[in-house]
Design a protein around this motif. Structure first.
Motif, PDB file in Angstrom:
ATOM      1  N   GLY A 106      -5.711   0.690  -0.977  1.00  0.00           N
ATOM      2  CA  GLY A 106      -5.548  -0.327  -2.014  1.00  0.00           C
ATOM      3  C   GLY A 106      -6.206   0.058  -3.330  1.00  0.00           C
ATOM      4  O   GLY A 106      -6.898   1.019  -3.479  1.00  0.00           O
ATOM      5  N   ASP A 108       0.846  -1.186   0.000  1.00  0.00           N
ATOM      6  CA  ASP A 108       0.000   0.000   0.000  1.00  0.00           C
ATOM      7  C   ASP A 108       0.888   1.245   0.000  1.00  0.00           C
ATOM      8  O   ASP A 108       2.097   1.153   0.029  1.00  0.00           O
ATOM      9  N   ALA A 144      -5.453  -1.196   4.801  1.00  0.00           N
ATOM     10  CA  ALA A 144      -4.996  -1.681   3.501  1.00  0.00           C
ATOM     11  C   ALA A 144      -6.036  -1.392   2.434  1.00  0.00           C
ATOM     12  O   ALA A 144      -5.699  -0.992   1.300  1.00  0.00           O
TER      13      ALA A 144
END
Length: 198
Positions: A198, A147, A194
């Motif tokens: 993402g 990330d 995340a």
């Protein structure tokens, strides 16, 4: 001529580790240690110097056989992106397995942190070093995720997850389900963080 030990040191230390873990350093009496290890008082003192020497050996064994194997994927040369979630989910499963040592007894070192033995500077240093080792491993797991979080955000996430893990270990002896929920929160935070980037 040197006297040879008539026992397996690792087996004795593991037995003492279990007793210290399930009770505490203070509560584990010499007669209980004799019963657990199969050694007499004099043999314990000859081999380890004192009850405290046996405790120190048990703590080192705990780190080597219980803590570090679980952290190993987070300390590898190359940390897999899923390693942090695998670690947390493994802990979660342990807390939900009521017969497991983490579920019924938490963490030997976190337990010691709240006991009188923690006033000893050497024990205090071992506990602090353990927390640092735990944090560093978790931080490596956070940084391994694919990330674009900045260093400051990764550091905050590592701090938060570490604190949730420590809290879970502290809670386990009184409420293993609540300890598991603490780990669920950590999983959720890592997953959300995340997903956001993402």
């Amino acid at each position: 001529m040197a006297r040879t030990q008539g026992f397996d040191r690792d087996t004795v230390v593991r037995a003492a580790r279990t007793l210290f873990w399930t009770t505490s350093y203070e509560s584990a009496s010499i007669p209980e240690l004799e019963a657990a290890t199969g050694l007499s008082r004099s043999s314990i003192y000859n081999a380890f110097g004192s009850k405290r020497g046996l405790f120190d050996a048990a703590v080192e064994n705990y780190l080597d056989e219980v803590v570090r194997p679980r952290l190993q994927p987070l300390k590898a040369d190359v940390v897999a992106p899923e390693a942090i979630l695998d670690y947390l989910r493994g802990l979660h499963g342990a807390f939900l397995t009521l017969s497991s040592m983490p579920a019924s007894n938490g963490c030997l070192l976190i337990n010691a942190a709240g006991a009188p033995i923690a006033r000893d500077p050497q024990v205090s240093r071992v506990i602090a070093d353990y927390r640092t080792e735990l944090h560093d491993a978790i931080a490596r797991g956070v940084r391994a995720q694919p990330d674009s979080r900045g260093a400051a955000e990764q550091s905050r996430l590592a701090d938060t997850v570490t604190n949730l893990v420590v809290a879970a270990f502290a809670l386990a002896r009184i409420d293993s389900a609540e300890a598991a929920r603490s780990i669920e929160t950590a999983v959720g935070i890592v997953t959300v963080a995340a997903d956001v980037v993402g």
